[in-house]
Scaffold this motif. Structure first.
Motif, PDB file in Angstrom:
ATOM      1  N   VAL A 182       0.826  -1.204   0.000  1.00  8.28           N
ATOM      2  CA  VAL A 182       0.000   0.000   0.000  1.00  8.28           C
ATOM      3  C   VAL A 182       0.861   1.255   0.000  1.00  8.28           C
ATOM      4  CG1 VAL A 182      -0.246   0.147   2.515  1.00  8.28           C
ATOM      5  CG2 VAL A 182      -2.019   1.101   1.040  1.00  8.28           C
ATOM      6  N   ASP A 183       2.059   1.187   0.581  1.00 10.44           N
ATOM      7  CA  ASP A 183       2.939   2.351   0.619  1.00 10.44           C
ATOM      8  C   ASP A 183       3.493   2.700  -0.752  1.00 10.44           C
ATOM      9  OD1 ASP A 183       2.559   2.676   3.316  1.00 10.44           O
ATOM     10  OD2 ASP A 183       4.322   1.527   3.899  1.00 10.44           O
ATOM     11  N   ASN A 184       3.354   1.777  -1.700  1.00 14.40           N
ATOM     12  CA  ASN A 184       3.853   2.031  -3.055  1.00 14.40           C
ATOM     13  C   ASN A 184       2.763   2.537  -3.999  1.00 14.40           C
ATOM     14  OD1 ASN A 184       6.460   1.057  -2.397  1.00 14.40           O
ATOM     15  ND2 ASN A 184       5.780  -1.048  -2.721  1.00 14.40           N
ATOM     16  N   LYS A 185       1.527   2.647  -3.505  1.00 11.79           N
ATOM     17  CA  LYS A 185       0.429   3.039  -4.378  1.00 11.79           C
ATOM     18  C   LYS A 185       0.640   4.441  -4.947  1.00 11.79           C
ATOM     19  CE  LYS A 185      -2.117  -0.691  -3.856  1.00 11.79           C
ATOM     20  NZ  LYS A 185      -2.409  -1.599  -4.964  1.00 11.79           N
ATOM     21  N   LYS A 186       0.360   4.577  -6.231  1.00 14.10           N
ATOM     22  CA  LYS A 186       0.476   5.845  -6.929  1.00 14.10           C
ATOM     23  C   LYS A 186      -0.866   6.196  -7.558  1.00 14.10           C
ATOM     24  CE  LYS A 186       4.895   6.845  -6.414  1.00 14.10           C
ATOM     25  NZ  LYS A 186       5.366   8.134  -5.864  1.00 14.10           N
TER      26      LYS A 186
ATOM     27  N   PRO B 115      -0.252   0.325  -8.919  1.00 18.44           N
ATOM     28  CA  PRO B 115       0.597  -0.429  -7.991  1.00 18.44           C
ATOM     29  C   PRO B 115       1.982   0.156  -7.771  1.00 18.44           C
ATOM     30  CG  PRO B 115       0.439  -1.562 -10.097  1.00 18.44           C
ATOM     31  CD  PRO B 115      -0.527  -0.423 -10.151  1.00 18.44           C
ATOM     32  N   GLY B 116       2.401   1.120  -8.559  1.00 23.73           N
ATOM     33  CA  GLY B 116       3.725   1.699  -8.388  1.00 23.73           C
ATOM     34  C   GLY B 116       4.022   2.746  -9.439  1.00 23.73           C
ATOM     35  N   GLU B 117       5.233   3.305  -9.374  1.00 26.08           N
ATOM     36  CA  GLU B 117       5.611   4.408 -10.252  1.00 26.08           C
ATOM     37  C   GLU B 117       5.657   3.997 -11.720  1.00 26.08           C
ATOM     38  OE1 GLU B 117       6.415   8.138 -11.480  1.00 26.08           O
ATOM     39  OE2 GLU B 117       5.919   7.551  -9.417  1.00 26.08           O
TER      40      GLU B 117
END
Length: 394
Positions: free
Chosen positions: A62-66, A219-221
């Motif tokens: 969740v900390d990687n959500k963009k 899910p990420g950058e």
């Protein structure tokens, strides 16, 4: 008393400042400081975990959500399907009890929606029926559905433990339609952060608004950059205009994002008011046996109660009765709305595969949405409750 609407936009007072800044700096295009800042604020919002509710959450990373801010929630669904590789000839499982925007982008991609009915506790997709549909589609077509779209209807979380377990076992990605679930949580985690992608909506009647707009939770950058590529006409990195893929004009404008930034300053208070209003309906309609107010069936389902809904009970509960109640309230200046008509009953989707158990159709025939949101105060709600009492006593 002025007409009481279903869910009106409510401004914080700070929107104008961000909008004026966009004009003053000439950032009025679908790019700019407000867009970037709004995305940053949304990323912080969806990463928030309520530790008091957290019960072995399924959500990972969740900390990687963009976030990518877009022109509409429908655009977010469409881009989510593109990112999941949905194309011509594929099938996508979609909750039947929802608004058309959950299903239409499947057709945009040349794919076929497969509609799955609801379970009575949450009104959302039935996990047991979901697995039956997956098995049957594999048997009939020789391949798995390409994606699963559960919806958080009226803000209510779905049965995510069961849904995600089935999706993971069959290795089918989940695209969460959290358009109505801004700020809703499941076991402490924000809805929209469990699947591969999540959809947000900021339409004029949603929990917060950008007048019209949406966002895709990525899910990420790397995924965010790819989504932005498709959302800006898929222009390649050349000194001239080169296009190797089909793209779309889906980015949010800097002006709309300015409205969103102002709305984020009151997002928590909006959610709290919707919840308070729902509890008032629960308590004040409790003496009317002909009404059931829909509430979360499990303690770990923290609904934002975007719209409080009721279900008519008794032998005479039917769609005509729903319309009669609606007409009675409308004459007293109160806007209500029947629950969504299921997609498998819509004429445009009459030929689509569907797996039904009668729950969604029954809810459509017996359900009504009540006025919700910060513009409905104690005085307005008293008028609503009094009107209900008047109707059911007559």
């Amino acid at each position: 008393m002025e007409k009481i609407y279903l869910c009106l936009a409510h401004m914080s007072g700070k929107e104008q400042g961000y909008i004026q800044e966009a004009f003053d700096t000439n950032w009025v295009v679908p790019l700019g400081p407000n867009v970037n800042a709004f995305e940053d604020e949304l990323e912080k919002f969806v990463r928030r975990v309520d530790e008091s509710q957290a019960v072995g959450s399924l959500s990972k990373g969740v900390d990687n959500k963009k976030i990518v801010a877009l022109s509409a929630g429908t655009a977010a669904v469409h881009l989510g399907l593109i990112m999941l590789g949905v194309g011509k000839g594929d099938e996508v499982i979609c909750q039947s009890f929802t608004f058309a925007a959950s299903a239409n982008p499947i057709v945009y991609q040349g794919a076929t929606p497969v509609f799955v009915d609801s379970e009575p506790g949450t009104y959302n997709i039935d996990p047991q029926l979901l697995e039956e549909a997956i098995k049957d589609r594999i048997l009939k077509t020789g391949k798995k559905p390409k994606a699963i779209i559960p919806v958080y209807l009226y803000g209510m979380p779905a049965r995510l433990d069961e849904i995600m377990e089935i999706a993971n076992r069959y290795e089918i990605p989940v695209l969460e339609d959290a358009a109505e679930g801004f700020g809703s949580r499941y076991k402490g985690m924000m809805c929209g952060t469990f699947g591969a992608y999540g959809v947000m909506s900021f339409n004029g009647n949603k929990m917060i608004t950008t007048s019209g707009g949406g966002a895709l939770i990525c899910p990420g950058e790397e995924a965010k950059q790819k989504v932005m590529f498709y959302a800006t006409q898929a222009r390649e990195a050349y000194p001239y205009y080169q296009h190797e893929k089909i793209g779309y004009n889906y980015r949010m404008s800097n002006i709309c994002a300015g409205i969103g930034r102002g709305q984020m300053t009151v997002a928590d208070s909006h959610i709290a008011h919707h919840k308070w209003l729902h509890q008032q309906y629960v308590e004040q309609l409790a003496d009317i046996d002909a009404i059931t107010v829909h509430s979360a069936p499990e303690e770990y389902m923290d609904s934002n109660y975007w719209l409080t809904t009721i279900r008519l009970e008794g032998e005479d509960a039917c769609f005509d009765k729903v319309l009669d109640v609606q007409k009675f309230l409308d004459e007293r200046g109160i806007e209500t709305r029947p629950l969504w008509k299921p997609m498998h009953l819509q004429p445009v989707y009459k030929d689509a595969p569907s797996y039904v158990n009668g729950v969604a159709e029954s809810l459509f025939n017996r359900g009504l949405c009540l006025p919700s949101g910060p513009c409905v105060g104690q005085e307005q709600q008293k008028h609503i409750i009094d009107s209900f009492n008047e109707y059911f006593k007559k």
